[in-house]
Design an enzyme around this catalytic site. Structure first.
Site, PDB file in Angstrom:
ATOM      1  N   LYS A 143       8.877  -2.591 -25.105  1.00  0.00           N
ATOM      2  CA  LYS A 143       9.674  -1.345 -25.896  1.00  0.00           C
ATOM      3  C   LYS A 143      10.593  -0.353 -25.147  1.00  0.00           C
ATOM      4  CE  LYS A 143       6.478  -1.207 -29.756  1.00  0.00           C
ATOM      5  NZ  LYS A 143       5.372  -0.618 -30.353  1.00  0.00           N
ATOM      6  N   GLY A 195       0.649  -2.283 -14.850  1.00  0.00           N
ATOM      7  CA  GLY A 195       0.693  -2.883 -16.014  1.00  0.00           C
ATOM      8  C   GLY A 195       1.004  -4.475 -15.940  1.00  0.00           C
TER       9      GLY A 195
END
Ligand code: AMP
Length: 401
Positions: free
Chosen positions: A199, A358
């Site tokens: 996103k 991440g």
């Protein structure tokens, strides 16, 4: 070097040193299934033992919701850590209180204890004063080596520091601050940033902050489709955020103003259907250069022309920072772009390469190139917040040089 004081700069010999580590490791059948986070903290623990400190380790594990839950006990970590260190690690079934104070009081120089999960108490996440003081009573020196938890103001990451005279960064924390901080603040140029993932909304603050520092920004992943929409393109069924096109456009304008080269994918791998659970995709093909993604199709990876374009930029870089996969890399059929980027970053041995936490960390590990990059951040959310330029409470609470 960051301005935070390091454990190397203080005398710890004979002292009770309370270390906030990140032992939030995956467990399978009561055993540690991936010990990378334990290994990452070894340099700090070994340094303290070499200096004759009494080492008291604490961490959280999982989300036990403020009460004891055997599923989230740190006990298995004690065994895994002892194997790595080659010295016994005494596990205590609490993290504070009289029994812990007594056990710590009996420690000798060079001994190691591991406290039970700090999140077994609701006060941890509330940054409670009583818990902070109770933890503080265990220590002459506090060391924070848990970068991955430094974006949270908890009792073990922030509150405790008000109750200990000397509060310093561990060696892992120091390394995180050096690579994510110093190397991106004053990078060897060209500085190429690669951003991907799901996103735009999750990463827009990072993009914004890095637009002030980078020479080139390469955008991949589903995030790229919101930028494509912003430029008037069509993205079919691809994951995108139509309500964020204005934000995306603003970033493109800012890049133009700053003279930052801002590259979006020129082609994409598209599929008719994705079954994430089964790790399969339906009919697939690649778009032509600049082609829209048709209705009924979904972009799942960058295409081969984009790979070549991004590889050229990466090959010429002196500093590379990468956060976020280029496609749905968890599905093998959609992983080529992400792994090609991992290979390109690894191939440039003349640059400082930083994998910024991440999913890109998973991708680099899976690609087998993890030992070919300069630094892999252990923080997920913390890395992003730090790259956004936010002050992390766990870092701000440490002594300055
Ligand atoms: P993030 O946590 O924002 O770095 O996002 C990582 C996730 O983005 C991974 O689980 C990827 O599967 C997902 N992702 C990357 N590219 C795409 C894409 N084209 N479509 C859907 N998901 C994607």
């Amino acid at each position: 070097m960051s301005a935070v004081k390091s454990v190397k700069q203080i005398d710890v010999s004979g002292k009770r040193v309370l270390v906030r580590a990140d032992f939030n490791v995956p467990l399978e059948d009561g055993k540690v299934s991936d010990d990378s986070r334990i290994v990452a903290t070894l340099p700090t623990i070994r340094h303290l033992l070499d200096q004759g400190a009494r080492v008291i380790l604490m961490s959280h594990l999982g989300r036990p919701k403020g009460k004891p839950d055997p599923k989230y006990s740190l006990r298995p970590v004690a065994g895994a850590l002892a194997d790595q260190l080659g010295v016994p690690v005494l596990f205590l079934e609490e993290c504070m209180g009289k029994s812990v104070e007594d056990a710590v009081g009996q420690m000798k120089d060079g001994q190691v204890v591991l406290l039970e999960n700090v999140r077994f108490h609701p006060e941890e996440e509330r940054n409670g004063e009583d818990m902070s003081a109770a933890l503080g009573r265990l220590a002459d020196v506090y060391v924070n080596d848990a970068f991955g938890s430094a974006h949270r103001a908890h009792a073990s990451t922030a509150g405790v520091t008000a109750h200990v005279d000397a509060c310093v960064a561990g060696l892992l924390m120091e390394k995180e601050l050096t690579f994510l901080g110093d190397h991106t603040e004053r990078p060897d140029r060209p500085f190429v940033v690669i951003l991907g993932g799901a996103k735009v909304s999750d990463k827009i603050s990072v993009i914004d902050a890095l637009l002030d520092k980078a020479d080139t920004i390469l955008i991949g992943g589903a995030m790229a489709y919101t930028f494509k929409l912003a430029l008037g393109g069509k993205v079919g069924n691809s994951l995108s955020e139509p309500d964020k096109v204005d934000v995306a456009l603003e970033a493109i304008r800012k890049a133009e103003k700053r003279g930052v080269t801002f590259l979006l994918p020129v082609d994409n791998m598209i599929v008719e259907a994705v079954d994430f659970d089964a790790r399969t995709v339906g009919e697939s093909r690649f778009t032509g250069e600049g082609e829209d993604i048709p209705e009924g199709w979904e972009g799942v990876d960058i295409g081969s022309r984009t790979i070549e374009l991004f590889k050229r930029e990466i090959a010429g870089a002196k500093t590379v920072l990468w956060n976020g996969p280029m496609g749905i890399f968890e599905i093998e059929a959609c992983s080529a772009g992400t792994f090609a980027i991992a290979e390109a970053v690894a191939a440039n041995q003349g640059c400082v390469s930083i994998i910024g936490g991440g999913d890109s960390v998973k991708a680099v590990k899976k690609s087998g190139y993890s030992d070919k990059v300069s630094f892999i951040s252990t923080g997920g959310g913390a890395s992003l917040e730090f790259l956004e330029g936010k002050v992390l409470p766990g870092v701000a609470a440490l002594d300055q040089v």
